[in-house]
Design a protein around this motif. Structure first.
Motif, PDB file in Angstrom:
ATOM      1  N   ALA A  20       0.702  -1.270   0.019  1.00 45.71           N
ATOM      2  CA  ALA A  20       0.060   0.140  -0.024  1.00 45.71           C
ATOM      3  C   ALA A  20       0.986   1.132  -0.046  1.00 45.71           C
ATOM      4  O   ALA A  20       0.536   2.367  -0.327  1.00 45.71           O
ATOM      5  N   GLU A  21       2.239   1.192   0.351  1.00 45.48           N
ATOM      6  CA  GLU A  21       3.092   2.310   0.334  1.00 45.48           C
ATOM      7  C   GLU A  21       3.104   2.614  -1.369  1.00 45.48           C
ATOM      8  O   GLU A  21       3.631   3.961  -1.672  1.00 45.48           O
ATOM      9  N   ARG A  22       2.832   1.940  -2.138  1.00 42.40           N
ATOM     10  CA  ARG A  22       3.088   2.161  -3.662  1.00 42.40           C
ATOM     11  C   ARG A  22       1.620   3.017  -4.079  1.00 42.40           C
ATOM     12  O   ARG A  22       0.527   2.434  -4.075  1.00 42.40           O
ATOM     13  N   TYR A  23       1.673   4.160  -4.271  1.00 42.48           N
ATOM     14  CA  TYR A  23       0.385   4.803  -4.606  1.00 42.48           C
ATOM     15  C   TYR A  23      -0.419   4.300  -6.051  1.00 42.48           C
ATOM     16  O   TYR A  23       0.188   4.488  -6.997  1.00 42.48           O
ATOM     17  N   VAL A  24      -1.520   3.947  -5.802  1.00 42.63           N
ATOM     18  CA  VAL A  24      -2.576   3.520  -6.888  1.00 42.63           C
ATOM     19  C   VAL A  24      -3.624   4.295  -6.739  1.00 42.63           C
ATOM     20  O   VAL A  24      -4.578   3.916  -5.957  1.00 42.63           O
ATOM     21  N   PRO A  25      -3.711   5.477  -7.399  1.00 40.15           N
ATOM     22  CA  PRO A  25      -4.808   6.449  -7.140  1.00 40.15           C
ATOM     23  C   PRO A  25      -6.325   5.739  -7.373  1.00 40.15           C
ATOM     24  O   PRO A  25      -7.412   6.154  -7.109  1.00 40.15           O
ATOM     25  N   GLN A  26      -6.102   4.846  -8.285  1.00 44.53           N
ATOM     26  CA  GLN A  26      -7.637   4.418  -8.819  1.00 44.53           C
ATOM     27  C   GLN A  26      -7.517   2.678  -8.624  1.00 44.53           C
ATOM     28  O   GLN A  26      -7.240   2.044  -9.689  1.00 44.53           O
ATOM     29  N   ARG A  27      -7.762   2.219  -7.428  1.00 43.59           N
ATOM     30  CA  ARG A  27      -7.739   0.811  -7.112  1.00 43.59           C
ATOM     31  C   ARG A  27      -8.811  -0.011  -8.050  1.00 43.59           C
ATOM     32  O   ARG A  27      -8.541  -1.141  -8.292  1.00 43.59           O
ATOM     33  N   ARG A  28     -10.066   0.588  -8.328  1.00 41.00           N
ATOM     34  CA  ARG A  28     -11.023  -0.373  -8.963  1.00 41.00           C
ATOM     35  C   ARG A  28     -10.579  -0.686 -10.271  1.00 41.00           C
ATOM     36  O   ARG A  28     -10.628  -1.776 -10.580  1.00 41.00           O
ATOM     37  N   PRO A  29     -10.238   0.381 -11.065  1.00 36.30           N
ATOM     38  CA  PRO A  29      -9.982   0.173 -12.635  1.00 36.30           C
ATOM     39  C   PRO A  29      -8.566  -0.693 -12.621  1.00 36.30           C
ATOM     40  O   PRO A  29      -8.551  -1.370 -13.325  1.00 36.30           O
ATOM     41  N   PHE A  30      -7.736  -0.542 -11.512  1.00 33.96           N
ATOM     42  CA  PHE A  30      -6.496  -1.283 -11.581  1.00 33.96           C
ATOM     43  C   PHE A  30      -6.924  -2.858 -11.509  1.00 33.96           C
ATOM     44  O   PHE A  30      -6.494  -3.696 -12.101  1.00 33.96           O
ATOM     45  N   ALA A  31      -7.738  -3.033 -10.295  1.00 35.84           N
ATOM     46  CA  ALA A  31      -8.353  -4.608 -10.175  1.00 35.84           C
ATOM     47  C   ALA A  31      -8.869  -5.322 -11.537  1.00 35.84           C
ATOM     48  O   ALA A  31      -8.793  -6.030 -11.660  1.00 35.84           O
ATOM     49  N   ARG A  32     -10.024  -4.204 -11.985  1.00 32.12           N
ATOM     50  CA  ARG A  32     -10.804  -4.866 -13.099  1.00 32.12           C
ATOM     51  C   ARG A  32      -9.859  -4.984 -14.279  1.00 32.12           C
ATOM     52  O   ARG A  32     -10.254  -6.087 -14.748  1.00 32.12           O
ATOM     53  N   VAL A  33      -9.025  -4.247 -14.547  1.00 27.72           N
ATOM     54  CA  VAL A  33      -8.027  -4.531 -15.762  1.00 27.72           C
ATOM     55  C   VAL A  33      -7.330  -5.736 -15.507  1.00 27.72           C
ATOM     56  O   VAL A  33      -7.138  -6.692 -16.170  1.00 27.72           O
ATOM     57  N   HIS A  34      -6.433  -5.820 -14.517  1.00 30.37           N
ATOM     58  CA  HIS A  34      -5.387  -6.792 -14.266  1.00 30.37           C
ATOM     59  C   HIS A  34      -5.848  -8.026 -13.717  1.00 30.37           C
ATOM     60  O   HIS A  34      -5.228  -9.270 -13.725  1.00 30.37           O
ATOM     61  N   CYS A  35      -7.118  -8.092 -13.143  1.00 29.27           N
ATOM     62  CA  CYS A  35      -7.649  -9.281 -12.758  1.00 29.27           C
ATOM     63  C   CYS A  35      -8.548 -10.012 -13.939  1.00 29.27           C
ATOM     64  O   CYS A  35      -8.892 -11.176 -13.752  1.00 29.27           O
ATOM     65  N   ASP A  36      -8.640  -9.237 -15.072  1.00 27.59           N
ATOM     66  CA  ASP A  36      -9.553 -10.096 -15.959  1.00 27.59           C
ATOM     67  C   ASP A  36      -8.807 -11.245 -16.375  1.00 27.59           C
ATOM     68  O   ASP A  36      -7.626 -11.504 -16.808  1.00 27.59           O
ATOM     69  N   ARG A  37      -9.604 -12.095 -16.602  1.00 21.02           N
ATOM     70  CA  ARG A  37      -9.122 -13.610 -16.941  1.00 21.02           C
ATOM     71  C   ARG A  37      -8.884 -13.738 -18.420  1.00 21.02           C
ATOM     72  O   ARG A  37      -8.290 -14.575 -18.617  1.00 21.02           O
ATOM     73  N   GLU A  38      -9.255 -13.044 -19.268  1.00 14.73           N
ATOM     74  CA  GLU A  38      -8.959 -12.958 -20.572  1.00 14.73           C
ATOM     75  C   GLU A  38      -7.771 -12.120 -20.887  1.00 14.73           C
ATOM     76  O   GLU A  38      -6.831 -12.482 -21.777  1.00 14.73           O
TER      77      GLU A  38
END
Length: 356
Positions: A20-38
């Motif tokens: 969490a020390e690494r700044y990710v200003p938009q966690r939701r889009p980060f998760a949506r994109v990188h967790c996508d199974r395709e």
């Protein structure tokens, strides 16, 4: 800009872990994109999710020079694209025992109050950085103690509740072994809500088809996870001594290879219905989990945890253009697979701050 991440899994329930020390200003889009199974994160070339054997087995040194968790070249990673969620972890290393604040953002962008396998991963991650074998985890469902011991992690899961206000349910009496959308379910909260149905054979059921109507049923105002269980064998008493498990997870909106809160829900519902007593082995597709339901303390969940690789991923401001192209996100350099774990001791005591 990129964010360093690590890929971990607990019995196949896989997560991207971000300090969490690494700044990710938009966690939701980060998760949506990188967790996508395709089109989400892929293992680095040649690693197969950590099973390539390119890293020698041994122990990884801590930043302070101490020993870390064991590196296992046969980590059991399956090389899948994407993940079941992103764990944002804030480590408070100056507490004794160390603490970690855990936030799980799911593939649909929602935040889960609790995740059993995610908590076990978080504990292993914190143990790797501190050398501690006891970690306190601050989750939205409360503080949970975890023990790390060899190749397994045990985490407190709180006390399962069938109270309609806790599940929650849109009715007053508990929902116990009643038909809901063609499944006979028992509703229980184990940090998140579960509708548990016992069936003769979990593998003979079309989980997506039967789970979706229950997941969004009016009885569950916030939705629910849907977990199927079938007995693995019977003790001399006639009670099951273990269960196979499959779970359709809210927030993932599909089946995961393992669900820790679901395993505890199976054990709690089985006890409520008189199907089993004592400690149980619950087996989702990704491996076996041990569940303890003591009469005078919180439930505990025990199972293996493994680290499969590390990489750098684009931050949300650079994610949109890549996700629009439908191109899988590439990964960086593999670091091998690290295994961590803990014993089955019930956790009770709490941490005190050092120097605060």
């Amino acid at each position: 800009m990129t964010v360093p991440v690590e890929k971990w899994h607990g019995t196949g329930n896989d997560f991207l872990v971000v300090d969490a020390e690494r700044y990710v200003p938009q966690r939701r889009p980060f998760a949506r994109v990188h967790c996508d199974r395709e089109n989400g994160v892929v293992p680095p070339a040649g690693t197969d999710g950590g099973t390539s054997g390119q890293v020698d087995s041994g122990r990884v040194a801590q930043a302070d020079g101490g020993e870390g968790v064991r590196v296992d070249t046969d980590c059991g990673g399956d090389g899948r694209v994407g993940a079941d969620g992103v764990l944002f972890l804030a480590l408070e290393a100056d507490y004794r025992p160390p603490r970690a604040v855990m936030t799980l953002v799911q593939p649909d962008g929602s935040t889960a109050p609790m995740c059993g396998n995610g908590a076990r991963v978080a504990a292993a991650w914190a143990a790797q950085r501190t050398g501690a074998d006891r970690i306190m985890l601050d989750t939205q469902a409360g503080t949970r103690e975890a023990r790390v011991d060899g190749r397994s992690v045990t985490v407190e899961m709180g006390t399962p509740s069938f109270d309609p206000a806790d599940v929650p349910l849109d009715r007053d009496p508990p929902l116990v072994d009643e038909e809901v959308a063609d499944l006979r379910v028992t509703a229980v909260n184990t940090g998140v809500p579960h509708a548990v149905a016992f069936v003769p054979d979990v593998d003979a059921v079309d989980l997506d088809a039967v789970a979706a109507p229950v997941r969004d049923h009016d009885l569950f105002p916030r939705g629910t996870n849907v977990t199927l269980a079938s007995p693995r064998g019977h003790a001399a008493s006639g009670e099951a001594d273990g269960f196979d498990q499959r779970t359709y997870e809210r927030g993932v909106e599909g089946e995961t290879r393992s669900c820790g809160t679901g395993a505890v829900a199976v054990a709690a519902a089985a006890r409520r219905l008189g199907l089993a007593e004592g400690d149980l082995t619950v087996a989702p597709p990704g491996g076996e989990l041990s569940v303890s339901l003591p009469a005078d303390g919180p439930a505990t969940l025990t199972g293996p945890v493994e680290r499969t690789f590390e990489t750098d991923l684009p931050r949300p401001e650079s994610v949109d253009s890549q996700s629009a192209s439908g191109t899988p996100q590439s990964s960086g350099t593999a670091s091998g697979s690290e295994s961590a774990a803990s014993g089955s001791e019930t956790c009770a005591s709490r941490s005190e701050p050092v120097g605060r």
